[in-house]
Design a protein around this motif. Structure first.
Motif, PDB file in Angstrom:
ATOM      1  N   GLY A 172       0.822  -1.209   0.000  1.00 46.59           N
ATOM      2  CA  GLY A 172       0.000   0.000   0.000  1.00 46.59           C
ATOM      3  C   GLY A 172       0.855   1.258   0.000  1.00 46.59           C
ATOM      4  O   GLY A 172       0.553   2.234  -0.695  1.00 46.59           O
ATOM      5  N   GLU A 173       1.940   1.245   0.775  1.00 48.04           N
ATOM      6  CA  GLU A 173       2.837   2.394   0.805  1.00 48.04           C
ATOM      7  C   GLU A 173       3.537   2.580  -0.539  1.00 48.04           C
ATOM      8  O   GLU A 173       3.694   3.712  -1.020  1.00 48.04           O
ATOM      9  N   LEU A 174       3.939   1.490  -1.179  1.00 48.20           N
ATOM     10  CA  LEU A 174       4.552   1.558  -2.502  1.00 48.20           C
ATOM     11  C   LEU A 174       3.552   2.110  -3.512  1.00 48.20           C
ATOM     12  O   LEU A 174       3.877   2.998  -4.313  1.00 48.20           O
ATOM     13  N   LEU A 175       2.337   1.604  -3.477  1.00 51.70           N
ATOM     14  CA  LEU A 175       1.303   2.063  -4.396  1.00 51.70           C
ATOM     15  C   LEU A 175       1.021   3.550  -4.212  1.00 51.70           C
ATOM     16  O   LEU A 175       0.822   4.280  -5.188  1.00 51.70           O
ATOM     17  N   ASP A 176       1.037   4.020  -2.979  1.00 53.05           N
ATOM     18  CA  ASP A 176       0.811   5.433  -2.717  1.00 53.05           C
ATOM     19  C   ASP A 176       1.915   6.295  -3.338  1.00 53.05           C
ATOM     20  O   ASP A 176       1.633   7.350  -3.917  1.00 53.05           O
ATOM     21  N   ALA A 177       3.150   5.838  -3.250  1.00 47.67           N
ATOM     22  CA  ALA A 177       4.257   6.578  -3.862  1.00 47.67           C
ATOM     23  C   ALA A 177       4.092   6.643  -5.382  1.00 47.67           C
ATOM     24  O   ALA A 177       4.312   7.696  -5.997  1.00 47.67           O
ATOM     25  N   ILE A 178       3.687   5.545  -5.994  1.00 48.21           N
ATOM     26  CA  ILE A 178       3.473   5.508  -7.441  1.00 48.21           C
ATOM     27  C   ILE A 178       2.275   6.384  -7.815  1.00 48.21           C
ATOM     28  O   ILE A 178       2.312   7.126  -8.805  1.00 48.21           O
ATOM     29  N   LYS A 179       1.207   6.320  -7.024  1.00 45.74           N
ATOM     30  CA  LYS A 179       0.011   7.139  -7.275  1.00 45.74           C
ATOM     31  C   LYS A 179       0.353   8.621  -7.268  1.00 45.74           C
ATOM     32  O   LYS A 179      -0.091   9.374  -8.143  1.00 45.74           O
ATOM     33  N   LYS A 180       1.147   9.059  -6.302  1.00 40.83           N
ATOM     34  CA  LYS A 180       1.513  10.478  -6.222  1.00 40.83           C
ATOM     35  C   LYS A 180       2.245  10.918  -7.480  1.00 40.83           C
ATOM     36  O   LYS A 180       2.053  12.035  -7.962  1.00 40.83           O
ATOM     37  N   HIS A 181       3.058  10.031  -8.016  1.00 39.96           N
ATOM     38  CA  HIS A 181       3.802  10.350  -9.232  1.00 39.96           C
ATOM     39  C   HIS A 181       2.888  10.350 -10.457  1.00 39.96           C
ATOM     40  O   HIS A 181       2.851  11.313 -11.226  1.00 39.96           O
ATOM     41  N   VAL A 182       2.115   9.277 -10.631  1.00 41.80           N
ATOM     42  CA  VAL A 182       1.308   9.114 -11.838  1.00 41.80           C
ATOM     43  C   VAL A 182       0.084  10.034 -11.840  1.00 41.80           C
ATOM     44  O   VAL A 182      -0.205  10.697 -12.837  1.00 41.80           O
ATOM     45  N   CYS A 183      -0.629  10.080 -10.729  1.00 40.14           N
ATOM     46  CA  CYS A 183      -1.903  10.805 -10.698  1.00 40.14           C
ATOM     47  C   CYS A 183      -1.754  12.284 -10.369  1.00 40.14           C
ATOM     48  O   CYS A 183      -2.557  13.100 -10.827  1.00 40.14           O
ATOM     49  N   TYR A 184      -0.749  12.639  -9.579  1.00 40.58           N
ATOM     50  CA  TYR A 184      -0.617  14.020  -9.121  1.00 40.58           C
ATOM     51  C   TYR A 184       0.611  14.729  -9.674  1.00 40.58           C
ATOM     52  O   TYR A 184       0.887  15.868  -9.318  1.00 40.58           O
ATOM     53  N   GLY A 185       1.356  14.041 -10.530  1.00 40.79           N
ATOM     54  CA  GLY A 185       2.480  14.670 -11.198  1.00 40.79           C
ATOM     55  C   GLY A 185       3.660  15.009 -10.318  1.00 40.79           C
ATOM     56  O   GLY A 185       4.523  15.799 -10.712  1.00 40.79           O
ATOM     57  N   GLN A 186       3.714  14.414  -9.135  1.00 42.12           N
ATOM     58  CA  GLN A 186       4.863  14.663  -8.257  1.00 42.12           C
ATOM     59  C   GLN A 186       6.060  13.869  -8.755  1.00 42.12           C
ATOM     60  O   GLN A 186       5.902  12.830  -9.404  1.00 42.12           O
ATOM     61  N   PRO A 187       7.264  14.351  -8.461  1.00 42.61           N
ATOM     62  CA  PRO A 187       8.443  13.565  -8.836  1.00 42.61           C
ATOM     63  C   PRO A 187       8.400  12.195  -8.144  1.00 42.61           C
ATOM     64  O   PRO A 187       7.948  12.084  -7.002  1.00 42.61           O
ATOM     65  N   LEU A 188       8.842  11.171  -8.858  1.00 51.07           N
ATOM     66  CA  LEU A 188       8.879   9.832  -8.265  1.00 51.07           C
ATOM     67  C   LEU A 188       9.973   9.797  -7.208  1.00 51.07           C
ATOM     68  O   LEU A 188      11.134  10.067  -7.497  1.00 51.07           O
ATOM     69  N   ASP A 189       9.582   9.487  -6.000  1.00 49.45           N
ATOM     70  CA  ASP A 189      10.521   9.421  -4.875  1.00 49.45           C
ATOM     71  C   ASP A 189      11.185   8.041  -4.881  1.00 49.45           C
ATOM     72  O   ASP A 189      10.732   7.107  -4.224  1.00 49.45           O
ATOM     73  N   MET A 190      12.252   7.941  -5.667  1.00 45.33           N
ATOM     74  CA  MET A 190      12.909   6.642  -5.844  1.00 45.33           C
ATOM     75  C   MET A 190      13.481   6.099  -4.539  1.00 45.33           C
ATOM     76  O   MET A 190      13.479   4.887  -4.327  1.00 45.33           O
ATOM     77  N   ALA A 191      13.956   6.978  -3.662  1.00 45.78           N
ATOM     78  CA  ALA A 191      14.472   6.495  -2.378  1.00 45.78           C
ATOM     79  C   ALA A 191      13.357   5.796  -1.606  1.00 45.78           C
ATOM     80  O   ALA A 191      13.567   4.725  -1.013  1.00 45.78           O
ATOM     81  N   ASN A 192      12.162   6.370  -1.631  1.00 47.83           N
ATOM     82  CA  ASN A 192      11.029   5.763  -0.935  1.00 47.83           C
ATOM     83  C   ASN A 192      10.607   4.469  -1.625  1.00 47.83           C
ATOM     84  O   ASN A 192      10.295   3.472  -0.959  1.00 47.83           O
ATOM     85  N   VAL A 193      10.578   4.474  -2.969  1.00 51.83           N
ATOM     86  CA  VAL A 193      10.209   3.265  -3.716  1.00 51.83           C
ATOM     87  C   VAL A 193      11.155   2.122  -3.366  1.00 51.83           C
ATOM     88  O   VAL A 193      10.724   0.996  -3.078  1.00 51.83           O
ATOM     89  N   VAL A 194      12.460   2.415  -3.377  1.00 53.43           N
ATOM     90  CA  VAL A 194      13.443   1.377  -3.053  1.00 53.43           C
ATOM     91  C   VAL A 194      13.268   0.894  -1.615  1.00 53.43           C
ATOM     92  O   VAL A 194      13.349  -0.304  -1.337  1.00 53.43           O
ATOM     93  N   GLU A 195      12.989   1.819  -0.702  1.00 52.34           N
ATOM     94  CA  GLU A 195      12.771   1.443   0.703  1.00 52.34           C
ATOM     95  C   GLU A 195      11.558   0.531   0.840  1.00 52.34           C
ATOM     96  O   GLU A 195      11.615  -0.495   1.528  1.00 52.34           O
ATOM     97  N   GLU A 196      10.459   0.888   0.173  1.00 54.60           N
ATOM     98  CA  GLU A 196       9.242   0.068   0.263  1.00 54.60           C
ATOM     99  C   GLU A 196       9.470  -1.302  -0.368  1.00 54.60           C
ATOM    100  O   GLU A 196       8.993  -2.316   0.156  1.00 54.60           O
ATOM    101  N   LEU A 197      10.186  -1.353  -1.481  1.00 51.06           N
ATOM    102  CA  LEU A 197      10.496  -2.642  -2.091  1.00 51.06           C
ATOM    103  C   LEU A 197      11.346  -3.502  -1.150  1.00 51.06           C
ATOM    104  O   LEU A 197      11.137  -4.719  -1.050  1.00 51.06           O
TER     105      LEU A 197
END
Length: 93
Positions: A55-80
């Motif tokens: 859910g936390e990973l999906l939220d990070a992706i949602k913020k990028h795809v749906c709201y145009g925020q920069p993809l927080d790769m550090a957070n993505v890697v942490e969640e993975l």
């Protein structure tokens, strides 16, 4: 508050046939509790962890795809990494 009283409180505003349906199929918490052992607790802990981290990973992706925020790769890697931790725990369980 007992489970029955809690259900009565939650469904007190409903005047339909769904309440008896849910009550007839709901597993009593005591029956779940009595079925627990260390192995099953470990399984549910790992499975809930996977779901939460996904859910936390999906939220990070949602913020990028749906709201145009920069993809927080550090957070993505942490969640993975967190997901992998729980996956390994589930494999070991």
């Amino acid at each position: 508050m007992s489970d029955t009283n809690l259900i009565d409180a939650v469904f007190s505003n409903y005047d339909d046939d769904y309440t008896p349906f849910v009550r007839s199929r709901k597993k009593p918490p005591k029956a779940i509790y009595e079925n627990l052992d260390e192995s099953r607790c470990d399984l549910i802990h790992m499975a809930i962890g996977i779901a939460g981290e996904a859910g936390e990973l999906l939220d990070a992706i949602k913020k990028h795809v749906c709201y145009g925020q920069p993809l927080d790769m550090a957070n993505v890697v942490e969640e993975l990494g967190d997901i992998e931790f729980y996956c390994e725990g589930l494999r070991q369980a």
